[in-house]
Design a protein around this motif. Structure first.
Motif, PDB file in Angstrom:
ATOM      1  N   SER A  49      -7.839  -4.949  -5.955  1.00 20.21           N
ATOM      2  CA  SER A  49      -8.834  -4.244  -5.152  1.00 20.21           C
ATOM      3  C   SER A  49      -8.848  -4.796  -3.737  1.00 20.21           C
ATOM      4  O   SER A  49      -8.940  -6.011  -3.540  1.00 20.21           O
ATOM      5  CB  SER A  49     -10.222  -4.407  -5.787  1.00 20.21           C
ATOM      6  OG  SER A  49     -11.231  -3.843  -4.963  1.00 20.21           O
ATOM      7  N   LEU A  50      -8.742  -3.896  -2.748  1.00 15.62           N
ATOM      8  CA  LEU A  50      -8.747  -4.275  -1.341  1.00 15.62           C
ATOM      9  C   LEU A  50      -9.731  -3.391  -0.584  1.00 15.62           C
ATOM     10  O   LEU A  50      -9.617  -2.170  -0.600  1.00 15.62           O
ATOM     11  CB  LEU A  50      -7.347  -4.136  -0.741  1.00 15.62           C
ATOM     12  CG  LEU A  50      -7.204  -4.405   0.760  1.00 15.62           C
ATOM     13  CD1 LEU A  50      -7.606  -5.834   1.102  1.00 15.62           C
ATOM     14  CD2 LEU A  50      -5.777  -4.114   1.230  1.00 15.62           C
TER      15      LEU A  50
ATOM     16  N   LEU B 272      -2.049  -2.586  -7.116  1.00 13.21           N
ATOM     17  CA  LEU B 272      -3.273  -2.178  -6.445  1.00 13.21           C
ATOM     18  C   LEU B 272      -3.907  -0.968  -7.132  1.00 13.21           C
ATOM     19  O   LEU B 272      -3.257   0.055  -7.337  1.00 13.21           O
ATOM     20  CB  LEU B 272      -2.973  -1.841  -4.982  1.00 13.21           C
ATOM     21  CG  LEU B 272      -4.187  -1.685  -4.057  1.00 13.21           C
ATOM     22  CD1 LEU B 272      -4.973  -2.979  -3.964  1.00 13.21           C
ATOM     23  CD2 LEU B 272      -3.741  -1.230  -2.677  1.00 13.21           C
ATOM     24  N   GLN B 273      -5.198  -1.085  -7.467  1.00 15.75           N
ATOM     25  CA  GLN B 273      -5.907  -0.024  -8.180  1.00 15.75           C
ATOM     26  C   GLN B 273      -6.985   0.643  -7.335  1.00 15.75           C
ATOM     27  O   GLN B 273      -7.257   1.827  -7.495  1.00 15.75           O
ATOM     28  CB  GLN B 273      -6.544  -0.589  -9.454  1.00 15.75           C
ATOM     29  CG  GLN B 273      -5.548  -1.150 -10.452  1.00 15.75           C
ATOM     30  CD  GLN B 273      -6.215  -1.771 -11.657  1.00 15.75           C
ATOM     31  OE1 GLN B 273      -7.430  -1.665 -11.840  1.00 15.75           O
ATOM     32  NE2 GLN B 273      -5.440  -2.446 -12.486  1.00 15.75           N
ATOM     33  N   SER B 274      -7.604  -0.133  -6.430  1.00 16.16           N
ATOM     34  CA  SER B 274      -8.690   0.411  -5.613  1.00 16.16           C
ATOM     35  C   SER B 274      -8.481  -0.006  -4.165  1.00 16.16           C
ATOM     36  O   SER B 274      -8.259  -1.182  -3.870  1.00 16.16           O
ATOM     37  CB  SER B 274     -10.040  -0.109  -6.123  1.00 16.16           C
ATOM     38  OG  SER B 274     -11.102   0.348  -5.290  1.00 16.16           O
ATOM     39  N   LEU B 275      -8.563   0.982  -3.249  1.00 15.94           N
ATOM     40  CA  LEU B 275      -8.326   0.736  -1.833  1.00 15.94           C
ATOM     41  C   LEU B 275      -9.369   1.476  -1.010  1.00 15.94           C
ATOM     42  O   LEU B 275      -9.495   2.692  -1.103  1.00 15.94           O
ATOM     43  CB  LEU B 275      -6.924   1.202  -1.440  1.00 15.94           C
ATOM     44  CG  LEU B 275      -6.516   1.064   0.031  1.00 15.94           C
ATOM     45  CD1 LEU B 275      -6.567  -0.387   0.479  1.00 15.94           C
ATOM     46  CD2 LEU B 275      -5.113   1.646   0.240  1.00 15.94           C
TER      47      LEU B 275
ATOM     48  N   LYS C 163      -0.331   2.633  -9.559  1.00 14.33           N
ATOM     49  CA  LYS C 163      -1.533   2.270 -10.306  1.00 14.33           C
ATOM     50  C   LYS C 163      -2.819   2.507  -9.504  1.00 14.33           C
ATOM     51  O   LYS C 163      -3.914   2.286 -10.020  1.00 14.33           O
ATOM     52  CB  LYS C 163      -1.464   0.801 -10.734  1.00 14.33           C
ATOM     53  CG  LYS C 163      -0.339   0.524 -11.727  1.00 14.33           C
ATOM     54  CD  LYS C 163      -0.372  -0.921 -12.212  1.00 14.33           C
ATOM     55  CE  LYS C 163       0.739  -1.171 -13.220  1.00 14.33           C
ATOM     56  NZ  LYS C 163       0.723  -2.574 -13.730  1.00 14.33           N
ATOM     57  N   LEU C 164      -2.695   2.986  -8.271  1.00 14.46           N
ATOM     58  CA  LEU C 164      -3.865   3.234  -7.439  1.00 14.46           C
ATOM     59  C   LEU C 164      -4.677   4.399  -8.007  1.00 14.46           C
ATOM     60  O   LEU C 164      -4.168   5.515  -8.109  1.00 14.46           O
ATOM     61  CB  LEU C 164      -3.427   3.549  -6.012  1.00 14.46           C
ATOM     62  CG  LEU C 164      -4.542   3.675  -4.966  1.00 14.46           C
ATOM     63  CD1 LEU C 164      -5.233   2.337  -4.748  1.00 14.46           C
ATOM     64  CD2 LEU C 164      -3.986   4.205  -3.654  1.00 14.46           C
ATOM     65  N   HIS C 165      -5.927   4.124  -8.383  1.00 13.56           N
ATOM     66  CA  HIS C 165      -6.724   5.213  -8.952  1.00 13.56           C
ATOM     67  C   HIS C 165      -7.923   5.592  -8.084  1.00 13.56           C
ATOM     68  O   HIS C 165      -8.539   6.640  -8.280  1.00 13.56           O
ATOM     69  CB  HIS C 165      -7.203   4.859 -10.365  1.00 13.56           C
ATOM     70  CG  HIS C 165      -8.064   3.629 -10.458  1.00 13.56           C
ATOM     71  ND1 HIS C 165      -9.321   3.556  -9.922  1.00 13.56           N
ATOM     72  CD2 HIS C 165      -7.825   2.419 -11.036  1.00 13.56           C
ATOM     73  CE1 HIS C 165      -9.835   2.363 -10.170  1.00 13.56           C
ATOM     74  NE2 HIS C 165      -8.948   1.657 -10.825  1.00 13.56           N
TER      75      HIS C 165
ATOM     76  N   ALA D 245      -9.404   9.357  -8.175  1.00  8.43           N
ATOM     77  CA  ALA D 245     -10.588   9.583  -7.345  1.00  8.43           C
ATOM     78  C   ALA D 245     -10.216   9.377  -5.882  1.00  8.43           C
ATOM     79  O   ALA D 245      -9.775   8.309  -5.502  1.00  8.43           O
ATOM     80  CB  ALA D 245     -11.707   8.629  -7.745  1.00  8.43           C
ATOM     81  N   LEU D 246     -10.387  10.435  -5.087  1.00  4.64           N
ATOM     82  CA  LEU D 246     -10.071  10.371  -3.662  1.00  4.64           C
ATOM     83  C   LEU D 246     -11.320  10.757  -2.882  1.00  4.64           C
ATOM     84  O   LEU D 246     -11.817  11.862  -3.007  1.00  4.64           O
ATOM     85  CB  LEU D 246      -8.929  11.338  -3.326  1.00  4.64           C
ATOM     86  CG  LEU D 246      -8.486  11.416  -1.862  1.00  4.64           C
ATOM     87  CD1 LEU D 246      -7.971  10.077  -1.378  1.00  4.64           C
ATOM     88  CD2 LEU D 246      -7.441  12.498  -1.691  1.00  4.64           C
TER      89      LEU D 246
END
Length: 252
Positions: A171-172, A192-195, A214-216, A243-244
């Protein structure tokens, strides 16, 4: 004057009591107490202390160097004080630290020796005055969560994720900064999953981000918006995301 002395003595007695309890729990929470400096009773805990919480303790004028006498710390919360620096010497002594929270301070830089904190898992420096971050941050192999939101970051080092093969960031959060571009190496952070990129000055994101399988969750609202125009039709699969979030886009 007598009332003040009595209050001060009660204060010292309470701190001493909590420190005595810590010998069993290895955890000390002094949050909310107006300490200004680290009490001697805390330093005497030495290698015993594992978790120290000093949230909102009126610490100010640099950094409480006494903490370097606590080499076994795994959790350190220094949030909501008035700290201006983290010295390089602290990082060298904090090799067992797993969680570091220095959010809501007045930090203007981070130490270049951050890679010395080899066990660090979570790092929170949100709501400070940081203009840049050292590339050494990306060399922490166990680091999973990084929160740098609401600073004054103008950019991220091009070499920040050069060692991405061993990078474990999940997460970043760099929302609320002054970023105009992102390093291409960001796409190499495979786990990375959350940005969160919202509230910056980004006009595009690097094409390498398509490699983030893996970015969700991607937050991109309140930017200057060019690269993700196709997502305005409700395509929440952009870059593979489930989720965007695009609220507050400046121009479509």
């Amino acid at each position: 004057m007598a009332a003040y002395k009595e209050k001060l003595q009660n204060y010292k007695t309470e701190i001493h009591r909590r420190c005595m309890d810590t010998k069993l729990t290895k955890c000390l929470d002094l949050s909310g107490l107006k300490l200004y400096t680290i009490p001697k009773d805390v330093i005497l805990l030495g290698h015993t202390l594992r978790h120290l919480y000093l949230h909102k303790c009126s610490l100010k004028d640099g950094f409480p160097f006494e903490i370097m006498h606590l080499p076994s710390l795994e959790t350190l919360d220094l949030s909501q004080n008035r700290l201006t620096i983290i010295p390089d010497s602290f990082c060298v002594t904090a090799r067992l630290l797993r969680v570091l929270d220095v959010s809501y301070n007045e930090l203007y830089r981070l130490p270049s020796s951050m890679n010395e904190m080899i066990q660090l898992r979570e790092f929170n420096a949100a709501h400070n005055k940081l203009i840049y971050i050292p590339s050494e941050l990306g060399k922490l192999r166990h680091l999973e969560e990084v929160d740098l939101n609401n600073n004054d970051l103008l950019g991220l080092p091009n070499t920040l994720f050069d060692d991405a093969a061993s990078c474990s960031i999940l997460s970043l959060n760099v929302a609320g900064n002054q970023l105009t571009e992102l390093p291409k190496s960001l796409g190499c952070v495979k786990g990375l999953q959350s940005l969160n990129l919202s509230n910056n000055k980004l006009k595009y994101v690097p094409a390498s981000m398509k490699q983030l399988k893996k970015l969700h969750t991607l937050h991109y609202g309140y930017n200057e918006w060019y690269a993700l125009k196709y997502a305005k039709r409700g395509d929440n699969k952009a870059y593979g995301c489930k989720a965007l979030f695009l609220i507050g886009v400046l121009s479509l």
